[in-house]
Design a protein around this motif. Structure first.
Motif, PDB file in Angstrom:
ATOM      1  N   PRO B  54       0.733  -0.929   0.457  1.00 23.13           N
ATOM      2  CA  PRO B  54       0.078   0.103   0.191  1.00 23.13           C
ATOM      3  C   PRO B  54       1.118   1.541  -0.031  1.00 23.13           C
ATOM      4  O   PRO B  54       0.499   1.875  -0.331  1.00 23.13           O
ATOM      5  N   GLN B  55       1.578   0.840   0.931  1.00 24.58           N
ATOM      6  CA  GLN B  55       2.911   2.729   0.315  1.00 24.58           C
ATOM      7  C   GLN B  55       3.234   2.715  -0.673  1.00 24.58           C
ATOM      8  O   GLN B  55       3.772   4.058  -1.046  1.00 24.58           O
ATOM      9  N   ALA B  56       3.949   1.546  -1.167  1.00 24.06           N
ATOM     10  CA  ALA B  56       4.465   1.908  -2.491  1.00 24.06           C
ATOM     11  C   ALA B  56       3.334   2.661  -3.695  1.00 24.06           C
ATOM     12  O   ALA B  56       3.840   2.838  -4.405  1.00 24.06           O
ATOM     13  N   PHE B  57       1.912   1.996  -3.428  1.00 24.23           N
ATOM     14  CA  PHE B  57       1.564   2.081  -4.338  1.00 24.23           C
ATOM     15  C   PHE B  57       0.544   4.280  -4.119  1.00 24.23           C
ATOM     16  O   PHE B  57       0.838   4.761  -4.673  1.00 24.23           O
ATOM     17  N   ALA B  58       0.958   4.445  -2.635  1.00 22.21           N
ATOM     18  CA  ALA B  58       1.004   6.058  -2.549  1.00 22.21           C
ATOM     19  C   ALA B  58       1.774   6.269  -2.918  1.00 22.21           C
ATOM     20  O   ALA B  58       1.650   7.880  -3.309  1.00 22.21           O
ATOM     21  N   ILE B  59       3.476   6.199  -2.832  1.00 19.45           N
ATOM     22  CA  ILE B  59       4.269   6.309  -3.241  1.00 19.45           C
ATOM     23  C   ILE B  59       5.103   6.678  -3.811  1.00 19.45           C
ATOM     24  O   ILE B  59       5.325   7.821  -4.060  1.00 19.45           O
ATOM     25  N   GLY B  60       4.883   5.401  -4.687  1.00 21.07           N
ATOM     26  CA  GLY B  60       5.387   5.414  -6.261  1.00 21.07           C
ATOM     27  C   GLY B  60       3.991   5.416  -7.360  1.00 21.07           C
ATOM     28  O   GLY B  60       4.141   6.420  -8.006  1.00 21.07           O
ATOM     29  N   THR B  61       3.149   5.032  -7.148  1.00 19.04           N
ATOM     30  CA  THR B  61       2.158   4.992  -8.202  1.00 19.04           C
ATOM     31  C   THR B  61       1.250   6.397  -8.285  1.00 19.04           C
ATOM     32  O   THR B  61       0.886   6.728  -9.487  1.00 19.04           O
ATOM     33  N   GLN B  62       0.965   6.730  -7.306  1.00 18.59           N
ATOM     34  CA  GLN B  62       0.427   7.962  -7.126  1.00 18.59           C
ATOM     35  C   GLN B  62       1.886   9.097  -7.609  1.00 18.59           C
ATOM     36  O   GLN B  62       0.991  10.263  -7.685  1.00 18.59           O
ATOM     37  N   SER B  63       2.182   9.193  -7.035  1.00 18.99           N
ATOM     38  CA  SER B  63       3.542  10.078  -7.980  1.00 18.99           C
ATOM     39  C   SER B  63       3.921  10.649  -8.921  1.00 18.99           C
ATOM     40  O   SER B  63       4.309  11.094  -9.776  1.00 18.99           O
ATOM     41  N   VAL B  64       3.521   8.982 -10.006  1.00 23.60           N
ATOM     42  CA  VAL B  64       4.436   9.046 -11.085  1.00 23.60           C
ATOM     43  C   VAL B  64       3.817  10.400 -12.520  1.00 23.60           C
ATOM     44  O   VAL B  64       4.619  11.191 -13.088  1.00 23.60           O
ATOM     45  N   PRO B  65       2.348  11.053 -12.523  1.00 20.48           N
ATOM     46  CA  PRO B  65       1.887  12.004 -13.290  1.00 20.48           C
ATOM     47  C   PRO B  65       2.917  13.036 -12.625  1.00 20.48           C
ATOM     48  O   PRO B  65       3.153  13.161 -14.147  1.00 20.48           O
ATOM     49  N   VAL B  66       2.706  13.134 -11.679  1.00 24.72           N
ATOM     50  CA  VAL B  66       3.236  14.686 -11.181  1.00 24.72           C
ATOM     51  C   VAL B  66       5.095  14.720 -11.768  1.00 24.72           C
ATOM     52  O   VAL B  66       6.060  15.624 -11.969  1.00 24.72           O
ATOM     53  N   ILE B  67       5.580  13.765 -10.868  1.00 21.31           N
ATOM     54  CA  ILE B  67       7.683  13.112 -11.730  1.00 21.31           C
ATOM     55  C   ILE B  67       7.188  13.187 -12.830  1.00 21.31           C
ATOM     56  O   ILE B  67       8.453  13.317 -14.117  1.00 21.31           O
ATOM     57  N   MET B  68       6.374  12.988 -14.259  1.00 19.60           N
ATOM     58  CA  MET B  68       6.758  12.774 -15.332  1.00 19.60           C
ATOM     59  C   MET B  68       6.940  14.649 -15.760  1.00 19.60           C
ATOM     60  O   MET B  68       7.403  14.156 -17.193  1.00 19.60           O
ATOM     61  N   LEU B  69       5.509  14.531 -14.976  1.00 21.57           N
ATOM     62  CA  LEU B  69       5.307  15.933 -15.709  1.00 21.57           C
ATOM     63  C   LEU B  69       6.874  17.287 -15.513  1.00 21.57           C
ATOM     64  O   LEU B  69       7.594  17.803 -16.232  1.00 21.57           O
ATOM     65  N   THR B  70       7.469  16.918 -14.034  1.00 27.02           N
ATOM     66  CA  THR B  70       8.105  17.757 -14.152  1.00 27.02           C
ATOM     67  C   THR B  70       9.435  17.449 -14.381  1.00 27.02           C
ATOM     68  O   THR B  70       9.760  18.323 -15.586  1.00 27.02           O
TER      69      THR B  70
END
Lengths: 261, 279
Positions: B54-70
C-alpha cells in the motif's frame, strides 16, 4: 506468585518533566480483579501514572511491578509480552484512521498471534467484542464516521479483543467529552466488562460520577501524591480540604485569585 | 555570585543550541538504525510485503504523473535555454548530448527527489504526525508493536525502492520533452540529435542518476518519518514538522548530490579517464 499479591505495584515512583515534578514518591498496590479509580484535577499526572504501568513512560526514580515482576527496567522488546496482558483505552481513543472498525478491533489479535493468522476466528472474536460493547453492525465503518461515544466503545472493544483476555485494562479518562447519558453507557460497560471478562481495571478520571460508579477503590492524586485512598463512599465523606473541594466541584482559592485582582 | 554577562550568555546559548542539535542528530541516527534494521526481514516476509505494497502504491504509483510532468518540463526548458547558443555555434545537433546527460545524471533524480520530498514527504510527516498527536503511536506501543517497524520501515522502504523508478520516468519524459521542443518548436533535425546523444550518453550516466535517486529516496523516507514520529503540540506542531521535513529533505538532497557527484566523478576518472562531451 500468590493470587493475593497485588497485580500491579508502584514503589516510590517519581517523575518530572523539566522542572515540573508530576509524580512524587508514589506508592500504589492494585488488587487483582478489582476496579481502582484515580481522580484528580486535570494535569496532575494521572495519565502519566497510567503510562508508567504499561512502560510507555519510565520513572526517574522508583520501581514498577506487574505480577511481582519488575518491568520498569525492561527493554521495549522484553516489555512486549507484558503489554499483551495489559490493555490501554486512550483518552483520545487512538483508533487507527486508516482501518475499519472491525480491523481496529482485530488489530491486537492479528499483531499478537505468533502463528499463521486464523482470519475467520479473529473476525468472529472481533464481532463478538463489538457485540459486547453494543457496536454490532458497525464493522465496516471508519473511525471518522463514528461519534465520540461510539469511538469510545470501539476502543473498549479493542481493549478486550485479545486472546486470552487481558489481565488488566487501563482506562484514561473514559468518559471525557461525552454527554452524561453516553458517559453512563461507558460507565456501565466498564462495570459489565469487569464482571464478564473478570479483568482488573484502573480508571483515571476527573468525573466523580464515573469514579463512584465504576470504582471499588478510589484514590485522589494531588501535587504528585495520593491524598485520599479508600472506598468511593469513604472518599466522598473525606474531610481533607482539597478532597472536599474536588468532590464538591469547588475551585481552589488560589485559582480564583486572578478573578478577585 | 556575579550574574553572567552578555558574552557568557551568548556563548551559553550557542552551547545549548549545539547540544540540542547533537541530541536531535543522535535521535535521528537511532531512529534510522531502527528503521533500516527491519528492512531485510520485511523484504522476505509476507507480513513485510503486506505493509509495503500500500505504501508503494501511495508513494510510487500516485507520484508518477507529477514526476513525469516535472521531467518533461525540465527537458523542454533546457532546450529553450540552450538552443540559441548551440545553434549560433553551429552545434544545434549536439544539444541533445548536454540536455540528456544533464537530465539523466543530475536534473532528473534531483528534481524527482525534490518533487517526492514535497508530495510524499509532506504527506508522510502529516500522517505520522497526526497519529503521534492522537496517541495512535502510543497505542501501537501499548499493544507490544514497534511503531518504527510497523509504520516507518514500510514507508522508508517504499521511498528507497521507488525513487529510482520515479527518476527513470523523469529521465524518459525529460528526453522526450527536450526532443519535442528541439524538433517541433525549433525545427532541429532528429537523426543527428539522437546519433550524438546515443554516442555520448552512457549507461553510467543513467545508472549513477538512479543510484543518486536511491539515496535521495532513503533520505526523504527517514527524515519525513522521523519528523512525524517526533512532532509535538497538536495541529500546529504537525504543520511545523511537515515544513521542517521538506526543508531538511531538500537540503539533504543537495548535500548528498554534491558528495555523491564527487565520489561518482572520481570513480569514473579512475576507471575510464577523462570524457569529452562535445568534441
Amino acid at each position: 506468585m500468590n493470587v493475593s499479591d497485588p497485580i500491579i505495584e508502584l514503589r516510590r515512583v517519581s517523575k518530572a518533566f523539566g522542572r515540573q515534578r508530576v509524580l512524587d514518591d508514589i506508592d500504589l498496590k492494585v488488587e487483582r480483579g478489582k476496579s481502582t479509580v484515580i481522580v484528580g484535577r486535570s494535569g496532575t499526572g494521572k495519565s502519566v501514572l497510567l503510562k508508567h504501568i504499561v512502560g510507555l513512560l519510565r520513572p526517574d526514580k522508583g520501581e514498577v511491578y506487574f505480577e511481582s515482576r519488575r518491568i520498569d527496567n525492561l527493554s521495549e522488546r522484553a516489555l512486549a509480552p507484558v503489554r499483551k496482558e495489559i490493555s490501554f483505552v486512550f483518552q483520545l481513543n487512538a483508533l487507527f484512521d486508516s482501518m475499519s472498525v472491525a480491523e481496529n478491533v482485530a488489530f491486537p489479535m492479528v499483531e499478537q498471534s505468533s502463528n499463521r493468522v486464523n482470519k475467520r476466528k479473529i473476525s468472529r472474536l472481533a464481532s463478538h467484542c463489538l457485540e459486547l460493547v453494543g457496536m454490532a453492525g458497525f464493522e465496516n465503518k471508519r473511525p471518522a464516521e463514528l461519534s465520540g461515544g461510539e469511538k469510545k466503545r470501539v476502543a473498549l472493544a479493542r481493549a478486550i479483543a485479545i486472546e486470552p483476555a487481558p489481565k488488566v485494562i487501563l482506562y484514561d479518562e473514559p468518559t471525557a467529552g461525552l454527554d452524561p447519558q453516553r458517559a453512563d453507557v461507558i460507565n456501565k460497560l466498564i462495570r459489565h466488562l469487569q464482571h464478564k471478562v473478570n479483568v482488573t481495571g484502573i480508571v483515571v478520571t476527573h468525573d466523580m460520577k464515573t469514579a463512584t460508579e465504576v470504582g471499588d477503590r478510589l484514590l485522589m492524586l494531588w501535587n504528585g501524591r495520593f491524598i485520599a485512598d479508600g472506598t468511593p463512599e469513604d472518599v466522598m465523606r473525606a474531610k481533607e480540604d482539597h478532597v472536599r473541594r474536588f468532590v464538591d466541584g469547588n475551585a481552589e482559592p488560589e485559582d480564583l485569585k486572578s478573578l478577585s485582582a | 555570585m556575579t550574574r553572567p554577562g552578555t558574552l557568557e550568555q551568548s556563548i551559553g546559548g550557542l552551547g545549548s543550541w549545539m547540544l540540542g542539535l547533537f541530541e536531535q542528530f543522535g535521535r535521528f541516527c537511532m531512529f534510522s538504525v531502527g528503521a533500516i534494521s527491519y528492512t531485510p526481514l520485511d523484504l522476505v516476509t509476507r507480513r513485510g510485503w503486506k505493509h509495503l505494497i500500500p505504501q508503494a502504491f501511495a508513494i510510487g504509483t500516485q507520484s508518477v504523473p507529477v514526476i513525469m510532468l516535472t521531467g518533461a518540463f525540465v527537458g523542454m526548458v533546457l532546450v529553450v535555454q540552450g538552443w540559441a547558443q548551440f545553434d549560433n555555434a553551429g552545434l544545434a545537433d549536439r544539444l541533445g548530448v548536454i540536455v540528456n546527460i544533464s537530465v539523466a545524471a543530475e536534473l532528473g533524480p534531483v528534481l524527482a527527489g525534490v518533487m517526492l520530498a514535497g508530495r510524499v514527504g509532506g504527506a508522510l510527516t502529516a500522517e505520522l504526525g497526526t497519529m503521534n498527536v492522537t496517541e495512535q503511536l502510543l497505542a501501537l506501543r501499548s499493544m507490544g508493536c514497534d511503531p518504527i517497524r510497523h509504520l516507518a520501515t514500510p514507508r522508508f522502504l517504499a521511498c528507497l525502492l521507488l525513487s529510482p523508478i520515479l527518476a527513470l520516468y523523469a529521465d524518459l519524459m525529460g528526453a522526450f520533452g527536450a526532443w519535442i521542443i528541439y524538433s517541433g518548436v525549433y525545427g532541429g533535425e532528429s537523426e543527428p540529435y539522437w546519433f550524438y546523444t546515443r554516442q555520448a550518453v552512457e549507461y553510467w550516466d543513467l545508472g549513477t542518476g538512479l543510484v543518486k535517486a536511491f539515496f535521495f529516496g532513503g533520505a526523504i523516507g527517514l527524515v519525513s518519518c522521523y519528523k512525524g514520529f517526533h512532532c509535538k503540540g497538536g495541529a500546529e506542531g504537525v504543520g511545523q514538522a511537515c515544513t521542517q521535513a521538506f526543508v531538511i529533505s531538500f537540503i539533504l538532497i543537495l548535500v548528498l548530490d554534491f558528495f555523491l557527484n564527487l565520489v561518482i566523478n572520481g570513480l569514473y576518472e579512475n576507471l575510464y579517464g577523462y570524457r569529452g562531451l562535445l568534441f
